[in-house]
Design a protein around this motif. Structure first.
Motif, short mmCIF file in Angstrom:
data_model
loop_
_atom_site.label_atom_id
_atom_site.label_comp_id
_atom_site.label_asym_id
_atom_site.label_seq_id
_atom_site.Cartn_x
_atom_site.Cartn_y
_atom_site.Cartn_z
N HIS A 73 0.95 -0.89 0.24
CA HIS A 73 -0.03 0.13 -0.33
C HIS A 73 0.81 1.08 0.31
O HIS A 73 1.99 1.24 -0.08
N CYS A 117 -4.83 6.29 0.24
CA CYS A 117 -4.13 4.75 -0.30
C CYS A 117 -3.63 4.88 -2.56
O CYS A 117 -4.05 5.32 -2.78
N GLU A 137 -1.20 2.81 -3.45
CA GLU A 137 -1.03 2.25 -4.16
C GLU A 137 -1.93 0.85 -4.61
O GLU A 137 -2.73 0.57 -3.89
N CYS A 174 -4.42 -1.52 -4.44
CA CYS A 174 -3.54 -2.65 -3.92
C CYS A 174 -4.52 -3.69 -4.21
O CYS A 174 -5.07 -4.83 -3.02
N HIS A 208 -9.47 -0.70 -3.78
CA HIS A 208 -8.54 0.09 -2.96
C HIS A 208 -8.99 1.83 -3.03
O HIS A 208 -7.93 2.59 -2.63
N MET A 256 -9.89 2.24 0.65
CA MET A 256 -8.67 2.49 1.13
C MET A 256 -9.20 4.17 0.99
O MET A 256 -7.35 4.55 0.96
CU LIG Z 1 -3.91 -0.10 0.13
#
Ligand SMILES: [Cu+2]
Length: 322
Positions: free
Chosen positions: A213, A248, A250, A252, A256, A259
């Motif tokens: 992340h 977040c 990245e 993931c 995502h 997040m």
């Molecule tokens: Cu993430």
């Protein structure tokens, strides 16, 4: 117009383009609020790059437009164009200028990175020195397990002015699909959002339980990957009270995009109150707890209505409690 030498026109145009670009670099309004001590450093670098980009854009696009009009085909002109063979001097010129720009930006960016704390080796804090050994980094935690307590070295550490000093506040951050968890080791408080006092030198020790992340606070201009199996860090000083998003950044997994959390920057008193309230709320003392579990629900089932607003669902809670 014929009386004015071409070189003078070019000079005036060059000064105008440069002045406009420098002004635009300071007044573009493209970046969010600056809410950390690190933000002005990053923005200074961005503004210089932005000014250079505007100069290049105006020179290239401006030349295209001027040539489009000045050298357009006139009625009745059926001749071939001028055979241009290239120009050695011109090629040296337009190779040398970008080379100088790129090298200068490279040096400037390393300078900014260093001033933010990116070049800090991280060896100065929490490292247990066992007498007689030079590189010992293990410490017994009393349970018989030898644990590594060496501070994380990847990420943004202490700025050069804070070298050799431990941070005012450390927070352990865990990234997991799909939530951020914040643990305050000194007080044992856990939460779904980050609280920090304004002006404090805060260090986040960042870990991940599943995949990579990345923790990003746009208003702080800082970002750091959370990597399974290793701890990374992010050290910053928040300068403006307020609530800012934690994203977040990245990719993931399927959720995502959801997040997200937030960081609440508050005065030292407000922070102390929040910490105290959270400590009380998280104890098992029913006399002081703000919520009780009246039935036989599991902890995660019972807590889920309270944590829904923080973006933490029952499944995530169950995962943490394991
Ligand atoms: Cu993430």
């Amino acid at each position: 117009m014929a009386q004015i030498p071409v070189s003078l026109l070019t000079l005036v145009a060059g000064i105008a383009v440069t002045a406009f670009s420098v002004w635009m670099g300071q007044h573009h309004n493209l970046l969010p609020l600056q809410a950390s001590a690190q933000a002005p450093l990053v923005d200074g670098f961005f503004n210089v790059m932005f000014s250079i980009a505007i100069v290049l854009f105006l020179v290239v696009e401006g030349t295209i437009l001027i040539f489009l009009v000045k050298y357009r085909r006139r009625p009745g002109d059926d001749t071939d164009g001028v055979p241009v063979e290239g120009s050695f001097a011109l090629e040296v010129f337009w190779t040398a200028i970008p080379t100088i720009i790129v090298i200068a930006l490279g040096i400037y960016s390393v300078d900014v990175y260093g001033r933010m704390g990116g070049l800090d080796s991280g060896n100065h804090q929490q490292v247990a020195q066992i007498p007689g050994t030079a590189i010992a980094a293990t410490l017994s935690d009393g349970s018989g397990n030898e644990s590594i307590t060496k501070a994380p070295e990847i990420g943004i550490g202490a700025s050069p002015t804070e070298q050799a000093q431990a941070a005012d506040l450390e927070v352990n951050v865990t990234g997991m699909q799909f939530a951020w968890l914040f643990n305050y080791p000194q007080s044992g408080v856990n939460g779904g959002e980050l609280h920090v006092p304004v002006g404090a030198d805060v260090q986040l020790n960042i870990a991940a339980t599943d995949v990579i992340h990345s923790l990003w606070v746009p208003q702080f201009r800082i970002k750091q990957d959370a990597i399974p199996g290793m701890t990374t860090r992010l050290r910053f000083v928040a300068t403006k009270p307020g609530t800012y998003p934690i994203v977040c950044t990245e990719l993931c997994g399927g959720y995502h995009g959801s997040m997200r959390s937030q960081v609440v920057v508050e005065s030292a008193d407000e922070f102390a109150n929040w910490l105290k309230e959270s400590q009380i709320a998280q104890t098992n003392e029913t006399s002081t707890a703000v919520a009780m579990n009246p039935t036989d629900l599991s902890n995660s089932e019972f807590l889920s209505p309270y944590t829904e607003n923080m973006g933490v669902n029952a499944a995530t809670l169950a995962q943490i409690q394991e």
